[in-house]
Design an enzyme around this catalytic site. Structure first.
Site, PDB file in Angstrom:
ATOM      1  N   TYR A 121      71.299  38.863   2.693  1.00  0.00           N
ATOM      2  CA  TYR A 121      72.203  38.580   1.577  1.00  0.00           C
ATOM      3  C   TYR A 121      73.415  37.785   2.083  1.00  0.00           C
ATOM      4  O   TYR A 121      74.132  38.244   2.980  1.00  0.00           O
ATOM      5  CB  TYR A 121      72.647  39.920   0.981  1.00  0.00           C
ATOM      6  CG  TYR A 121      73.873  39.923   0.089  1.00  0.00           C
ATOM      7  CD1 TYR A 121      74.929  40.786   0.363  1.00  0.00           C
ATOM      8  CD2 TYR A 121      73.968  39.109  -1.042  1.00  0.00           C
ATOM      9  CE1 TYR A 121      76.056  40.830  -0.456  1.00  0.00           C
ATOM     10  CE2 TYR A 121      75.088  39.148  -1.854  1.00  0.00           C
ATOM     11  CZ  TYR A 121      76.128  40.016  -1.558  1.00  0.00           C
ATOM     12  OH  TYR A 121      77.237  40.057  -2.370  1.00  0.00           O
TER      13      TYR A 121
ATOM     14  N   ASP B  14      71.337  49.870   3.450  1.00  0.00           N
ATOM     15  CA  ASP B  14      71.855  49.555   2.129  1.00  0.00           C
ATOM     16  C   ASP B  14      70.686  49.665   1.161  1.00  0.00           C
ATOM     17  O   ASP B  14      69.817  48.788   1.119  1.00  0.00           O
ATOM     18  CB  ASP B  14      72.449  48.145   2.131  1.00  0.00           C
ATOM     19  CG  ASP B  14      73.111  47.804   0.809  1.00  0.00           C
ATOM     20  OD1 ASP B  14      73.826  46.795   0.748  1.00  0.00           O
ATOM     21  OD2 ASP B  14      72.901  48.546  -0.179  1.00  0.00           O
TER      22      ASP B  14
ATOM     23  N   ILE C 207      70.694  49.681  -2.129  1.00  0.00           N
ATOM     24  CA  ILE C 207      71.199  49.299  -3.445  1.00  0.00           C
ATOM     25  C   ILE C 207      70.090  48.943  -4.434  1.00  0.00           C
ATOM     26  O   ILE C 207      70.231  49.109  -5.633  1.00  0.00           O
ATOM     27  CB  ILE C 207      72.214  48.136  -3.321  1.00  0.00           C
ATOM     28  CG1 ILE C 207      72.921  47.878  -4.649  1.00  0.00           C
ATOM     29  CG2 ILE C 207      71.533  46.877  -2.812  1.00  0.00           C
ATOM     30  CD1 ILE C 207      74.000  46.794  -4.559  1.00  0.00           C
TER      31      ILE C 207
ATOM     32  N   LYS D  77      72.654  47.391  -9.538  1.00  0.00           N
ATOM     33  CA  LYS D  77      71.356  46.726  -9.624  1.00  0.00           C
ATOM     34  C   LYS D  77      70.358  47.422 -10.554  1.00  0.00           C
ATOM     35  O   LYS D  77      69.845  46.826 -11.482  1.00  0.00           O
ATOM     36  CB  LYS D  77      70.751  46.554  -8.224  1.00  0.00           C
ATOM     37  CG  LYS D  77      71.673  45.837  -7.268  1.00  0.00           C
ATOM     38  CD  LYS D  77      71.965  44.397  -7.675  1.00  0.00           C
ATOM     39  CE  LYS D  77      72.949  43.730  -6.740  1.00  0.00           C
ATOM     40  NZ  LYS D  77      73.293  42.360  -7.151  1.00  0.00           N
TER      41      LYS D  77
END
Lengths: 465, 467
Positions: free
Chosen positions: B143, B228, B230, B270
């Site tokens: 990312y 992470d 997410i 998300k």
């Protein structure tokens, strides 16, 4: 190899100070009118609980604002997805208008220069990241808000060098004090990047005079450094002299668009005058494009919830409401401060004359065993554990003189404040009696010696009281 | 006059990831108002299930009205700034996270730290685990925001673990070792590995094998793992999502050193599609980390108004169960639409089972296998085709030609338009190429012919026409 960072394992978060410890004691044994009437009364929290009814009634009349509706239409989707670090335009507009209103429109603000942050805590730290490197310093007048030791220094590595203020002139900033602080920084090999003031002051509760502000402008101009004016309490000024913002002084000195104008930055928040610390709404205002731009990107680390931005944009856009709120809130604060001052006076305690804030700066020097910070700590412990009032000792605010305490008045009901004053009076009375008793004991000792002496000399004298 | 951080570009926001976004802002597609505008396919947002949230809100007005059982809780919330977070919210969040992991893992609310989004969570973890001169290893592609979030104010470095298409961009032991060595070469102390699982931009969830690899590596080097997660609620296809925590538990590593060196990051941006509400969190078994991170969360607390709303929503188990299932169903369908659309254009993607995007292989559309060529292609797609997609180079991919394309942040109709545009574009590239090739060949043949003719003429004094 270190498993965790130094930041995580040291105590540079500054939270071992008494300011936070008193808070913890309160948490263990909190006062409640019915459930725990002998508990500790919290007088160390600078919150404004006096005007919620005004906010609640506005909410009741404007259900759309909290209900994600605009003109009856749902804007939930739009808000749920809104994470633009430039902030909700409607909110920024409403906020700058509100800030101007607080300053009686003697100053106006441009919404393109404002950066929203999750509270003033975030705003202040962000400004440090933008203006200074690790190892550089900001000068702060003492006494100052204990939280700054964490907010300004912890993760940024920036140092604070105090500008020592004293009771001799009601703790106002002087030119010599500024110079002294600057030299002290140089002695410590610290490059000074600016001065940070809280105006109105926490913990003093006073607004800065025009002459103080002019002094500051002269100083930062001469040294070529920044000035941060944390004006978080600007909406709590309840009596004269009124609030003079640093921006107003610059305007009066025709400093717009000069170099120094770009080096002055304001911090604001809705936690104090609106009493909404839970909503995490802070702001940085800067005339320096680069600062605004960098701070905007940094705000990614602490954006304001869009749900909250929307609610408050509706609230603050209602100018009828804001006008009424500002004046009514100030009236109530004034009344409550008066109450505290009178109550303290009854107990033989005086405060610094104040016109703003949610607290008084109280002089308890006469209650100290000795004019030392150890004695101040002793007194503070007594007041927390025996009198059961959590107040903030001056040493936690880096005050240079022992014996001063910050006592909050807006975070409890009138009844509770009454009780606190009664407890304090009893305490002071008992201390006075104790010292009388102590004097009596001392005189008894003297009598005994005399009697023994007399015995030895065959004289007799009546006992003293 | 200003700090280095403020005046340099170490914020990492000059990358194409952000620039494409800016171009879109100047000329955004709108079905009616601007049908020739740029379609945003570079924003990993989930707009597919907001109706489910809206209908819950309609049925539960108290949560937005600051009421609990008809009584106002406005005062209480207005004053609530405790960095330990609203207990009801943390409880609901811990249970929701367990639900996403099919209850294979349970979370203790006392080990949860709330932050203003996972952007804040990731930065805070860096502040807690590392300092200047330290590094975290990250598998590529990653990312683009991490260059800002992990490095900018913390001064921690990122050293990439290069993954390649040869094995579907999976992490390998040699790649890990290579990255570790590289860090040493750069005089950096490796403090840990940070992974995004499910991956952004790949859209794949990590296999148990990969997770075990990472755990063994982290144990051997005595470093942290930040996972992470997410996108954990966006897994719409098998294999099921395996959390780092689950992998450790399966190896019976609770109560070992390693257990206190894993940290999970999560956010409601998300799966719930609520990036505007700024709700993130750190979960750690390490008391010191939890304690330090909690204090640091002062710099980015979640609005109490928002905590209250979401504590009610996530406590409604009937709702969350339904939501998770339905949301995943819609994501799967939408992803398939993208995959088919691309397939029609002769473009393939990495096989994915999660996320809000696909990792798309456009290597065949590059004029040369270089990043310059990738940049050219990206600009064409942005400027001429009118699609903002994210080039692999902005994600630090080691191979040119890969792009991340989002599918959940637009309507089905808009995705249809985008697929048409890309089909036209791909076809034009191919036909141009064919034309170019045949033109080129024709030209070469013609030239050769002329030459031969001339030579022939020279040698035979005859005139004959070929072709």
């Amino acid at each position: 190899m270190r498993l965790l960072s130094r930041k995580a394992t040291c105590n540079a978060h500054g939270q071992d100070s008494s300011y936070f410890l008193g808070w913890q004691e309160y948490e263990k044994n909190p006062y409640h009118e019915i459930k725990n009437p002998t508990g500790i009364i919290q007088m160390g929290l600078a919150e404004n609980q006096l005007s919620f009814d005004l906010l609640e009634s506005w909410l009741a009349n404007n259900p759309d604002a909290a209900g994600f509706k605009k003109d009856g239409e749902s804007i939930f989707r739009e808000l749920a997805l809104f994470q633009d670090y430039h902030g909700l335009p409607d909110f920024k507009n409403a906020l700058v208008d509100f800030m101007a209103e607080i300053r009686e429109n003697r100053v106006t603000f441009d919404q393109n220069k404002i950066v929203l942050t999750a509270g003033a805590t975030s705003a202040n730290e962000t400004l440090m990241f933008c203006l200074a490197e690790s190892g550089e310093a900001f000068l702060l007048p003492t006494p100052y808000y204990p939280g700054f030791d964490r907010d300004l220094k912890w993760r940024t590595g920036v140092e604070i060098v105090p500008i020592q203020c004293t009771s001799s002139n009601d703790f106002q900033i002087t030119a010599p004090a500024l110079e002294e602080a600057y030299l002290e920084a140089q002695k410590r090999n610290l490059r000074v990047k600016g001065v940070l003031v809280t105006n109105p002051s926490n913990p003093l509760g006073t607004t800065m005079s025009r002459s103080e502000l002019n002094l500051l402008v002269n100083f930062i101009t001469a040294k070529g450094i920044h000035l941060i004016s944390d004006e978080i309490y600007s909406g709590t000024v309840f009596s004269s002299p009124g609030f003079v913002s640093i921006m107003e002084v610059l305007k009066d000195r025709k400093c717009e668009n000069t170099e120094v104008w770009k080096r002055v930055h304001i911090v604001y928040s809705l936690s104090k005058d609106l009493g909404l610390p839970g909503f995490r709404v802070g702001a940085i205002y800067s005339n320096d494009e680069l600062v605004a731009s960098a701070a905007t990107k940094m705000s990614s680390f602490g954006l304001v919830s869009s749900q909250t931005q929307y609610l408050l944009s509706a609230l603050l856009s209602d100018s009828k409401f804001t006008k009424n709120y500002i004046s009514e809130n100030q009236r109530r604060l004034k009344q409550r401060q008066n109450f505290l001052v009178k109550g303290l006076k009854k107990a033989g305690i005086i405060c610094l004359k104040s016109n703003a804030g949610l607290f008084c700066w109280v002089n308890m020097k006469h209650l100290l065993g000795s004019n030392t910070f150890e004695a101040e700590m002793e007194l503070w412990k007594k007041i927390v554990y025996d009198v059961k009032l959590n107040i903030s000792p001056g040493s936690s605010c880096h005050c240079t003189e022992p014996g001063w305490f910050r006592v909050c008045f807006a975070n409890m009901s009138e009844e509770t404040l009454n009780l606190a004053m009664a407890r304090l009076k009893s305490f002071v009375d008992s201390m006075t009696m104790t010292s009388s008793h102590q004097m009596l004991k001392n005189s008894r000792k003297r009598s005994l010696t005399k009697w023994v002496f007399r015995l030895s000399f065959h004289d007799r004298e009546p006992e003293e009281r | 006059m200003l700090s280095y951080k403020a005046s340099s570009d170490s914020h990492g926001q000059d990358s194409s990831y952000f620039l494409g976004w800016q171009e879109y802002e100047k000329n955004p597609y709108h079905q009616l108002h601007n049908p020739n505008g740029i379609i945003q396919m570079g924003l990993a947002e989930n707009q597919l299930s907001l109706d489910l949230l809206e209908s819950w809100l309609e049925n539960n007005p108290d949560s937005v009205g600051f009421k609990r059982n008809g009584e106002s809780v406005f005062r209480e919330l207005a004053l609530f700034q405790d960095y330990h977070g609203l207990p009801a919210f943390k409880n609901a969040l811990a249970e929701y996270m367990a639900e996403i992991r099919r209850n294979k893992v349970k979370f203790d609310p006392n080990k949860l730290v709330l932050t203003a989004g996972s952007t804040s969570a990731n930065e805070t973890l860096m502040f807690c685990l590392a300092e200047r001169g330290d590094a975290f290893l990250l598998p590529t592609p990653y990312y683009p925001g991490f260059d800002r979030d992990l490095k900018w104010r913390t001064e921690v470095e990122i050293v990439p673990i290069h993954c390649s298409s040869s094995n579907g961009f999976r992490i390998t032991i040699p790649a890990l070792e290579k990255a570790y060595q590289k860090a040493i070469e750069l005089d950096l102390k490796v403090k840990g590995i940070l992974i995004v699982n499910p991956s952004n931009p790949l859209g794949t969830s990590m296999t148990r094998y990969e997770l075990n690899l990472l755990i063994s590596f982290a144990m051997a080097k005595r470093v942290h793992i930040v996972s992470d997660e997410i996108f954990s609620g966006t897994v719409f296809d098998c294999p099921h999502f395996i959390s780092l925590a689950e992998a450790l538990m399966d190896r019976q590593l609770e109560n070992t050193d390693m257990w206190s060196r894993i940290h999970i990051v999560y956010s409601l941006s998300k799966d719930l599609g609520l990036p505007g509400f700024r709700v993130g969190m750190i979960y750690s078994n390490n008391e010191t980390v939890v304690s330090a991170a909690t204090k640091m969360s002062s710099f980015g607390l979640v609005s109490s108004q928002t905590q209250y709303l979401l504590s009610n929503m996530l406590s409604d188990k009937k709702f969350t169960g339904k939501y998770l299932k339905e949301n995943q169903k819609r994501l799967k369908k939408r992803k398939q639409m993208l995959v088919s659309g691309l397939h029609n254009a002769g473009i393939r993607c990495l096989k994915s089972n999660a996320g809000l995007f696909c990792w798309v292989d456009m290597r065949h559309l590059l004029s040369t296998q270089t990043f310059e060529s990738e940049k050219e292609l990206w600009k064409k797609i942005l400027g001429e085709v009118g699609l903002n997609i994210s080039p692999g180079s902005s994600c630090h991919c080691s191979e040119p030609g890969w792009f991340r394309i989002c599918f959940a942040n637009m309507s089905e109709e808009t995705l249809g338009v985008a697929m048409e545009r890309i089909k036209d574009f791909a076809e034009s590239v191919t036909s141009n190429r064919n034309r170019n090739i045949s033109t080129y060949h024709q030209m070469i043949c013609d030239k050769r012919l002329l030459f031969n003719k001339w030579v022939f003429k020279l040698s035979t004094n005859d005139s004959e026409s070929d072709r």
